[in-house]
Design a protein around this motif. Structure first.
Motif, PDB file in Angstrom:
ATOM      1  N   TRP A   1      -6.494   4.988  -2.911  1.00  0.00           N
ATOM      2  CA  TRP A   1      -7.554   5.496  -2.013  1.00  0.00           C
ATOM      3  C   TRP A   1      -7.049   6.728  -1.273  1.00  0.00           C
ATOM      4  O   TRP A   1      -7.709   7.763  -1.220  1.00  0.00           O
ATOM      5  N   ARG A   2      -5.836   6.604  -0.711  1.00  0.00           N
ATOM      6  CA  ARG A   2      -5.297   7.715   0.087  1.00  0.00           C
ATOM      7  C   ARG A   2      -5.045   8.945  -0.780  1.00  0.00           C
ATOM      8  O   ARG A   2      -5.273  10.075  -0.360  1.00  0.00           O
ATOM      9  N   LYS A   3      -4.625   8.678  -2.015  1.00  0.00           N
ATOM     10  CA  LYS A   3      -4.369   9.803  -2.932  1.00  0.00           C
ATOM     11  C   LYS A   3      -5.679  10.517  -3.269  1.00  0.00           C
ATOM     12  O   LYS A   3      -5.759  11.748  -3.299  1.00  0.00           O
TER      13      LYS A   3
ATOM     14  N   GLN B   1      -5.246   2.003   3.949  1.00  0.00           N
ATOM     15  CA  GLN B   1      -5.947   1.986   2.668  1.00  0.00           C
ATOM     16  C   GLN B   1      -4.902   1.919   1.565  1.00  0.00           C
ATOM     17  O   GLN B   1      -3.724   2.196   1.799  1.00  0.00           O
TER      18      GLN B   1
ATOM     19  N   PHE C   1      -3.722  12.788   1.127  1.00  0.00           N
ATOM     20  CA  PHE C   1      -2.844  12.117   2.090  1.00  0.00           C
ATOM     21  C   PHE C   1      -2.892  12.809   3.453  1.00  0.00           C
ATOM     22  O   PHE C   1      -3.151  14.007   3.533  1.00  0.00           O
ATOM     23  N   CYS C   2      -2.614  12.036   4.503  1.00  0.00           N
ATOM     24  CA  CYS C   2      -2.548  12.615   5.854  1.00  0.00           C
ATOM     25  C   CYS C   2      -1.111  12.603   6.348  1.00  0.00           C
ATOM     26  O   CYS C   2      -0.228  12.033   5.716  1.00  0.00           O
TER      27      CYS C   2
ATOM     28  N   HIS D   1      -2.794   2.949  -1.825  1.00  0.00           N
ATOM     29  CA  HIS D   1      -2.211   4.234  -2.207  1.00  0.00           C
ATOM     30  C   HIS D   1      -3.224   5.053  -3.013  1.00  0.00           C
ATOM     31  O   HIS D   1      -3.388   6.264  -2.788  1.00  0.00           O
TER      32      HIS D   1
ATOM     33  N   TYR E   1      -8.093   6.142   7.892  1.00  0.00           N
ATOM     34  CA  TYR E   1      -7.658   6.990   6.779  1.00  0.00           C
ATOM     35  C   TYR E   1      -6.266   6.609   6.272  1.00  0.00           C
ATOM     36  O   TYR E   1      -5.776   7.197   5.318  1.00  0.00           O
ATOM     37  N   TYR E   2      -5.643   5.666   6.954  1.00  0.00           N
ATOM     38  CA  TYR E   2      -4.250   5.309   6.637  1.00  0.00           C
ATOM     39  C   TYR E   2      -4.157   3.881   6.110  1.00  0.00           C
ATOM     40  O   TYR E   2      -3.411   3.612   5.152  1.00  0.00           O
TER      41      TYR E   2
ATOM     42  N   GLN F   1       2.718   2.376   2.299  1.00  0.00           N
ATOM     43  CA  GLN F   1       2.781   3.079   3.586  1.00  0.00           C
ATOM     44  C   GLN F   1       4.232   3.138   4.068  1.00  0.00           C
ATOM     45  O   GLN F   1       4.601   4.015   4.842  1.00  0.00           O
TER      46      GLN F   1
ATOM     47  N   ARG G   1       0.824  -1.214   0.000  1.00  0.00           N
ATOM     48  CA  ARG G   1       0.000   0.000   0.000  1.00  0.00           C
ATOM     49  C   ARG G   1       0.858   1.263   0.000  1.00  0.00           C
ATOM     50  O   ARG G   1       0.328   2.358   0.158  1.00  0.00           O
TER      51      ARG G   1
END
Ligand SMILES: Cc1cc2nc3c(=O)[nH]c(=O)nc-3n(C[C@H](O)[C@H](O)[C@H](O)COP(=O)(O)OP(=O)(O)OC[C@H]3O[C@@H](n4cnc5c(N)ncnc54)[C@H](O)[C@@H]3O)c2cc1C
Ligand code: SF4
Length: 331
Positions: A133-135, A129, A139-140, A131, A126-127, A46, A44
């Motif tokens: 989805w987060r994009k 997920q 991003f957080c 890449h 929110y994390y 992360q 993902r």
């Protein structure tokens, strides 16, 4: 299909060589043990290490030594299945066997290690997920962004500690041995954690968690209860670990530690104080369960509503204490 990014895999044979490899490659390197958390996280994006230092080939890191009367030493790469099935752990440190046996699924417990479980990443809706989805959402600050999507005004990340064994080992008074290129240190499990969803460990980047040291069982009894939606493999969204030692009918000492309700496990100190020197009556159990829910401050960033998880803290502490008092059948 999500694929792993390319990386170089190093297989040291000693802890010293592993520490040296970490120091040599700096922030480009990460440790991997069972890989059950790290590899999905890498898929993902992360984490994007260019070098992985594998720990599974280091013999000195595997296995359980000692006895319950002198204390057990558990090597960091001992699998969760081995911990759960170890006879002395199951009899004398019952909550640890329970927690290790409740992590994810049998396949992941056969690969996942106790050391990896203590160092497992914090979690947030929110994390955890892909890449893409987060994009799409934005991003957080835990990875690639600069704000918290759960609490936009907050200067920090509130991702949640999600290890099953961390609160248990804390309640049992365990310590961990960390080895780095400059030497080693042994610290209480509670000192391994920091109240920050991003920098959640006090472990230095070039240190390896080598061993988990359990004190002599010495009359302590323990229990672990876990809340999750799917009993077959979900992470905890609440974990209640209690270790207690009695003098006849009176509580000599007690430690209640909560998991998955903050960025680090939380000890319910006021509840522990209320137990010491008292008889474990049904009335005391209700009062202590109320006190123990105090430090439980879940946010709305994992499964189940946060107010439900807070409410369940009281319920689970009450159930766990009733089990220890012999008032309720074990789970
Ligand atoms: C579907 C699914 C369900 C899961 N459910 C649960 C659950 O219910 N409860 C739970 O607690 N976990 C759960 N996990 C996470 C994971 O499987 C476990 O936490 C496991 O114990 C991690 O151990 P590992 O050896 O695989 O760690 P790895 O994935 O190898 O590593 C995890 C992290 O720890 C670091 N690390 C590993 N070993 C060391 C060491 N010796 N010293 C320093 N750092 C180290 C790595 O660098 C990495 O950052 C789940 C994972 C998946 C994919
Ligand atoms: S708590 Fe905030 S910063 Fe941390 S992972 Fe979740 S959204 Fe990101």
């Amino acid at each position: 299909m999500m694929r792993l990014p390319p990386f170089t895999y190093i297989t040291p044979r000693t802890v010293t060589d592993a520490a040296r490899a970490l120091a040599e490659h700096g922030s480009a390197a990460m440790l991997v043990a069972g890989g059950t958390d790290l590899y999905p996280n890498m898929k993902r994006r992360q984490f994007e290490p260019r070098v992985l230092v594998g720990l599974r080939g280091i013999r000195e890191l595997a296995g359980v030594r000692g006895s319950a009367s002198t204390g057990l030493t558990i090597g960091a790469t001992t699998t969760l299945s081995a911990v759960a099935e170890h006879t002395e752990v199951a009899c004398e440190y019952e909550a640890l066997a329970t927690a290790a046996g409740l992590v994810s699924s049998p396949q992941l417990r056969n690969m996942g290690t106790l050391g990896g479980n203590l160092c497992v990443d914090t979690r947030c809706n929110y994390y955890n997920q892909s890449h893409a989805w987060r994009k799409a959402v934005g991003f957080c600050m835990k990875k690639d962004g600069d704000i918290c999507l759960v609490a936009p005004g907050s200067p920090r990340c509130w991702a949640v500690t999600s290890s099953d064994t961390a609160p248990v080992l804390w309640s049992l008074g365990a310590r961990v041995r960390l080895v780095g290129p400059g030497g080693e240190r042994t610290i209480p499990v509670e000192s391994l954690y920091r109240d920050d969803g991003i920098e959640y460990l006090t472990r230095r980047p070039d240190e390896i968690l080598a061993e988990i040291l359990l004190p002599p069982a010495d009359g302590w009894k323990s229990v672990y209860l876990k809340l999750r939606r799917r009993g077959s493999f979900d992470f905890p969204v609440l974990g209640v670990a209690i270790a207690m030692r009695m003098d006849g009918e009176v509580v000599r000492d007690a430690r209640i530690v909560l998991g998955a309700v903050a960025s680090l496990p939380r000890e319910a100190r006021a509840a522990n104080e209320a137990l010491r020197g008292e008889r474990l009556t049904p009335e005391l159990i209700v009062r202590v369960a109320d006190l123990a829910a105090g430090p439980s401050k879940p946010l709305d960033n994992t499964d189940y509503a946060h107010f439900y998880r807070k409410k369940m803290t009281r319920v689970f502490v009450e159930r766990a204490l009733r089990q220890l008092a012999g008032l309720e059948a074990t789970a």
